[in-house]
Design a protein around this motif. Structure first.
Motif, PDB file in Angstrom:
ATOM      1  N   ARG A 160       0.851  -1.207   0.000  1.00  0.00           N
ATOM      2  CA  ARG A 160       0.000   0.000   0.000  1.00  0.00           C
ATOM      3  C   ARG A 160       0.885   1.256   0.000  1.00  0.00           C
ATOM      4  O   ARG A 160       0.647   2.197  -0.760  1.00  0.00           O
ATOM      5  CB  ARG A 160      -0.898  -0.034   1.241  1.00  0.00           C
ATOM      6  N   ASP A 164       1.139   4.237  -2.749  1.00  0.00           N
ATOM      7  CA  ASP A 164       0.921   5.633  -2.340  1.00  0.00           C
ATOM      8  C   ASP A 164       2.081   6.540  -2.759  1.00  0.00           C
ATOM      9  O   ASP A 164       1.865   7.680  -3.183  1.00  0.00           O
ATOM     10  CB  ASP A 164       0.734   5.721  -0.820  1.00  0.00           C
ATOM     11  N   ARG A 191      -6.773   0.529   2.873  1.00  0.00           N
ATOM     12  CA  ARG A 191      -7.456   1.246   1.803  1.00  0.00           C
ATOM     13  C   ARG A 191      -7.449   0.401   0.525  1.00  0.00           C
ATOM     14  O   ARG A 191      -7.168   0.891  -0.571  1.00  0.00           O
ATOM     15  CB  ARG A 191      -6.825   2.626   1.562  1.00  0.00           C
TER      16      ARG A 191
END
Ligand code: PLP
Length: 395
Positions: A160, A164, A191
């Motif tokens: 993740r 990002d 997320r």
């Protein structure tokens, strides 16, 4: 060796899926079907949805399918990928390769990150692939949390973070078929845009139910996707009517089983379930470490921290036959383990330790495997079961 009818006693099922089904789940499933207007059907479906959301740590919609894990993959691809859509599939071995193949077959253009045998996903590889895609053509990143063939779990938080860092808008899609109910997972914290699973591994239900959890961003992508689809279409599943939710008759027996299994997990407590899996995996790993000392066996996963809590993949030296050993283990000692898959076929065997299991079952499994290896003349460091006992006693 021809299978005989039945040996007395308990057969130890240590496949990493399908896994053992608890008695409570079997009992819940052995009931007559209900008419579709019976409110009990709706209550059962709602309980499954609530239970799955709790375990996935999400508030988003969960769609259940009468399908296996490949069906859940198909649902993801049918909704997110149209012919020509680019997808980045992180290399984890057999299961990422199968998911990539299915994506390609449905018209997607797959870009892969390299799979290095014995290692988890390198988040830097995902980061590099997304940075290279300056046109933002990659619509989604497909990640298998635990690859059941390699027995390796990748670090989803690190992945993740890598996504990002690139600022790339690709959807984050995670396969938790082999990890949910065994390894920590939190859709909200990650997320993740889409998560998919199936019921016959950590969730302890006979095979036949697949599911996906879909956030609003992924739902919007699906709504805009003109590719033809029907049974898998998430839009059709967003219905208050249970009949519509399943695009037809719900698989009532499996749902009753899933409801019972989720209740068991809830009663034991998610934290306790995860701790139990960690402890039992550690015990198996202690035995395999001892077995490896004779030089013929070894862990496929090179990094102890990435070895799965669901399944352990054990490589076997050239010239030894893990398949014949498995047959002896199953037919003579009542211990059913799994073989090597894909690139590992004939080179490895796998011990599943997920779902409805406890310490004594793990010890029984390890003992049966030691007996089968002894019969087959596979050299192994003696005392693996003792190492597992000591590990469990210390924990
Ligand atoms: C088992 C598995 C699948 C496929 O599930 P089926 O029910 O066999 O179709 C997909 N992904 C992972 C990680 C699995 O372990």
């Amino acid at each position: 060796m021809t299978p005989i009818a039945r040996l007395p006693g308990h057969r130890f099922l240590h496949s990493p899926g399908p896994s053992r089904v608890p008695d409570e789940v079997l009992h819940a499933m052995s009931r007559q079907p209900m008419d579709l207007a019976d409110p009990r059907v709706d209550r059962c479906i709602a309980a499954c949805e609530v239970g799955l959301k709790r375990l996935l740590h999400t508030e988003h919609d969960v769609f259940l399918y009468a399908a296996n894990g490949h069906g859940a993959w198909e649902a993801v691809i049918a909704n997110l990928v149209q012919p020509g859509t680019k997808v980045l599939v992180a290399g984890t071995g057999h299961f990422s390769a199968s998911w990539a193949e299915q994506t390609t077959a449905m018209g997607g253009i797959v870009i892969g990150t390299p799979w290095i045998e014995g290692l988890p996903i390198a988040p830097a590889d995902i980061e590099a692939a997304l940075r290279d895609d300056t046109a933002h053509a990659i619509a989604a990143v497909f990640v298998v949390h635990t690859d059941t063939a390699s027995g390796i779990t990748s670090d989803l938080s690190a992945i993740r973070a890598a996504i990002d860092r690139t600022g790339h808008p690709a959807l984050f899609v995670v396969d938790v078929v082999a990890s949910l109910g065994a390894a920590p997972f939190d859709m909200t914290a990650l997320r993740a845009n889409v998560v998919l699973g199936a019921c016959q591994k950590g969730l302890m239900v006979p095979p036949g139910l697949g599911f996906v959890a879909v956030d609003d961003v992924a739902m919007a992508v699906s709504r805009k996707n003109p590719a033809p689809r029907f049974y898998w279409d998430w839009r059709l599943r967003q219905s208050p009517l249970s009949y519509r939710k399943f695009c037809g008759t719900p698989p009532q027996s499996l749902l009753a089983g899933l409801e019972a299994a989720l209740t068991l997990i809830d009663r034991e407590g998610e934290a306790a379930v995860l701790t139990r899996h960690r402890r039992l995996a550690d015990a198996v790993h202690a035995a395999v470490a001892r077995w490896s000392e004779a030089g013929a066996l070894g862990f496929f996963g090179q990094l102890p921290a990435s070895r799965s809590v669901s399944v352990t993949t054990i490589t076997v030296a050239d010239g030894l036959d893990p398949e014949a050993m498995r047959t002896v283990a199953r037919e003579r000692f009542e211990v059913a383990i799994a073989g090597g898959l894909g690139a590992l076929a004939g080179r490895a065997f796998r011990i599943g330790h997920l779902g409805d299991i406890n310490a004594a079952m793990v010890l029984g499994c390890l003992g049966g495997v030691e007996a089968a290896m002894t019969v087959q003349g596979i050299p192994f460091g003696r005392g693996g079961v003792e190492c597992a006992v000591e590990n469990l006693a210390a924990g």
